[in-house]
Structures are given as C-alpha cells and as structure tokens.
Design a protein around this motif. Structure first.
Motif, PDB file in Angstrom:
ATOM      1  N   VAL A 102       5.395   5.117   9.241  1.00 16.98           N
ATOM      2  CA  VAL A 102       4.556   4.054   8.696  1.00 16.98           C
ATOM      3  C   VAL A 102       3.107   4.359   9.046  1.00 16.98           C
ATOM      4  O   VAL A 102       2.763   4.536  10.215  1.00 16.98           O
ATOM      5  N   LEU A 103       2.284   4.420   8.015  1.00 16.27           N
ATOM      6  CA  LEU A 103       0.858   4.629   8.210  1.00 16.27           C
ATOM      7  C   LEU A 103       0.231   3.273   8.469  1.00 16.27           C
ATOM      8  O   LEU A 103       0.177   2.419   7.586  1.00 16.27           O
ATOM      9  N   GLY A 104      -0.215   3.079   9.709  1.00 21.00           N
ATOM     10  CA  GLY A 104      -0.789   1.800  10.099  1.00 21.00           C
ATOM     11  C   GLY A 104      -2.164   1.581   9.489  1.00 21.00           C
ATOM     12  O   GLY A 104      -2.783   2.503   8.937  1.00 21.00           O
ATOM     13  N   GLY A 105      -2.653   0.374   9.609  1.00 23.57           N
ATOM     14  CA  GLY A 105      -3.951   0.027   9.066  1.00 23.57           C
ATOM     15  C   GLY A 105      -5.090   0.834   9.670  1.00 23.57           C
ATOM     16  O   GLY A 105      -6.117   1.045   9.039  1.00 23.57           O
ATOM     17  N   SER A 106      -4.891   1.315  10.889  1.00 29.93           N
ATOM     18  CA  SER A 106      -5.915   2.108  11.567  1.00 29.93           C
ATOM     19  C   SER A 106      -5.892   3.571  11.138  1.00 29.93           C
ATOM     20  O   SER A 106      -6.747   4.346  11.554  1.00 29.93           O
ATOM     21  N   GLY A 107      -4.892   3.942  10.331  1.00 26.73           N
ATOM     22  CA  GLY A 107      -4.760   5.333   9.911  1.00 26.73           C
ATOM     23  C   GLY A 107      -3.827   6.145  10.786  1.00 26.73           C
ATOM     24  O   GLY A 107      -3.586   7.315  10.531  1.00 26.73           O
TER      25      GLY A 107
ATOM     26  N   LYS B  51       0.821  -1.221   0.000  1.00 24.18           N
ATOM     27  CA  LYS B  51       0.000   0.000   0.000  1.00 24.18           C
ATOM     28  C   LYS B  51       0.853   1.269   0.000  1.00 24.18           C
ATOM     29  O   LYS B  51       0.316   2.369   0.079  1.00 24.18           O
ATOM     30  N   ARG B  52       2.170   1.098  -0.044  1.00 20.44           N
ATOM     31  CA  ARG B  52       3.118   2.227  -0.027  1.00 20.44           C
ATOM     32  C   ARG B  52       2.906   3.097   1.218  1.00 20.44           C
ATOM     33  O   ARG B  52       2.883   4.315   1.151  1.00 20.44           O
ATOM     34  N   SER B  53       2.787   2.429   2.363  1.00 20.68           N
ATOM     35  CA  SER B  53       2.522   3.107   3.635  1.00 20.68           C
ATOM     36  C   SER B  53       3.786   3.499   4.383  1.00 20.68           C
ATOM     37  O   SER B  53       3.704   3.988   5.502  1.00 20.68           O
ATOM     38  N   VAL B  54       4.960   3.272   3.787  1.00 20.23           N
ATOM     39  CA  VAL B  54       6.235   3.518   4.475  1.00 20.23           C
ATOM     40  C   VAL B  54       6.984   4.661   3.809  1.00 20.23           C
ATOM     41  O   VAL B  54       7.163   4.671   2.597  1.00 20.23           O
ATOM     42  N   LYS B  55       7.415   5.596   4.641  1.00 18.56           N
ATOM     43  CA  LYS B  55       8.195   6.729   4.154  1.00 18.56           C
ATOM     44  C   LYS B  55       9.481   6.821   4.969  1.00 18.56           C
ATOM     45  O   LYS B  55       9.455   6.765   6.195  1.00 18.56           O
ATOM     46  N   CYS B  56      10.614   6.951   4.276  1.00 21.25           N
ATOM     47  CA  CYS B  56      11.906   7.148   4.924  1.00 21.25           C
ATOM     48  C   CYS B  56      12.174   8.646   4.963  1.00 21.25           C
ATOM     49  O   CYS B  56      12.227   9.305   3.925  1.00 21.25           O
TER      50      CYS B  56
END
Length: 140
Positions: A68-73, A51-56
């Motif tokens: 990291v944007l978790g599943g809960s937002g 889901k491309r939820s990870v940003k360095c």
C-alpha cells in the motif's frame, strides 16, 4: 478489540463486496457503518483505494501480501493473514493502545480486495522473499 467486533468487520467486508459488485457504489449506510467500526481511518483508507494505491502481490508458492502506497509516498507491506502493517499508526493505535482494529493501510487492503479494485502482481518465489524481508517492492 473483541472477537464480536471482528465479526462485525468481516460482515461489513462481505456486505461491501456484494453491494459494490452489483452497483459499483457504496451506499451511505455502509459508509456510516465503516466509519463507526473503523473510525477516522475508514475515509483515509477509502481515499487510498480510490487512488489505486493497493497492490496484491502473490507468488507461485501461495504467499500473498499487500503493498500500500501511503499518503506520504512510503510503501507499506501489509499482511492480511495476520492483520499486520509496519506503519507507526498500527504500532501505536492497534498494538499499543488497542484503539483500532487496523490502520488505514491494512483497511485499504481489505476494502480494495472486497471491492475488486486491488491491482494484482505475480512475482517469483525469490522476489517474494525480497518483498517479505523488506528489501524491495514487488516490481523491482
């Protein structure tokens, strides 16, 4: 968890990096190994990567964190250099019960970095100070 298991995890990340760079695919044997070493959070972490939820996030001074944007937002700022995530699962499963090497957020950061799928963001040192103190996410 012992240092032997950490060495296995590090080798898995290297194998993943090599294989994914060449094929853009994770073979079944590597998926099974990830699931064996990291348990159920492996699939959850791969879902976050997909889901491309990870940003360095990096700064000129050399600091680096992963958001990291978790599943809960909820956004979690993970520190790979010291293997820490502020999520409840990390506190409970990793620190308190010593059942896992890492939570899904920290694992997603490691996987996305190994697979070259991590979004990159450069911020000023002042912005990084705010990120590290938990006051803001990187792009604000």
């Amino acid at each position: 968890m012992g240092s032997c298991l950490l060495s296995v995890a590090e080798q898995l990340f290297k194998d993943l990096q090599r294989t994914y760079t060449q094929t853009k695919h994770i073979p079944d044997d590597l998926l099974i190994a990830l699931r064996f070493v990291f348990g159920p959070c492996a699939l959850q972490a791969l879902d976050l990567v997909e889901k491309r939820s990870v940003k360095c996030v990096t700064s000129p001074s050399g600091r680096k964190v992963f958001q990291v944007l978790g599943g809960s937002g909820r956004l979690y700022t993970c520190y790979s250099s010291c293997h820490y995530c502020p999520c409840p699962a990390f506190s409970f499963s990793v620190l308190r019960r010593n059942e896992s090497l890492m939570c899904k957020h920290l694992l997603a950061a490691c996987l996305s970095q190994a697979m070259g799928l991590c979004q990159q963001e450069q911020v000023s040192d002042q912005q990084m100070t705010h990120v590290l103190s938990g006051q803001t996410e990187a792009n604000t």
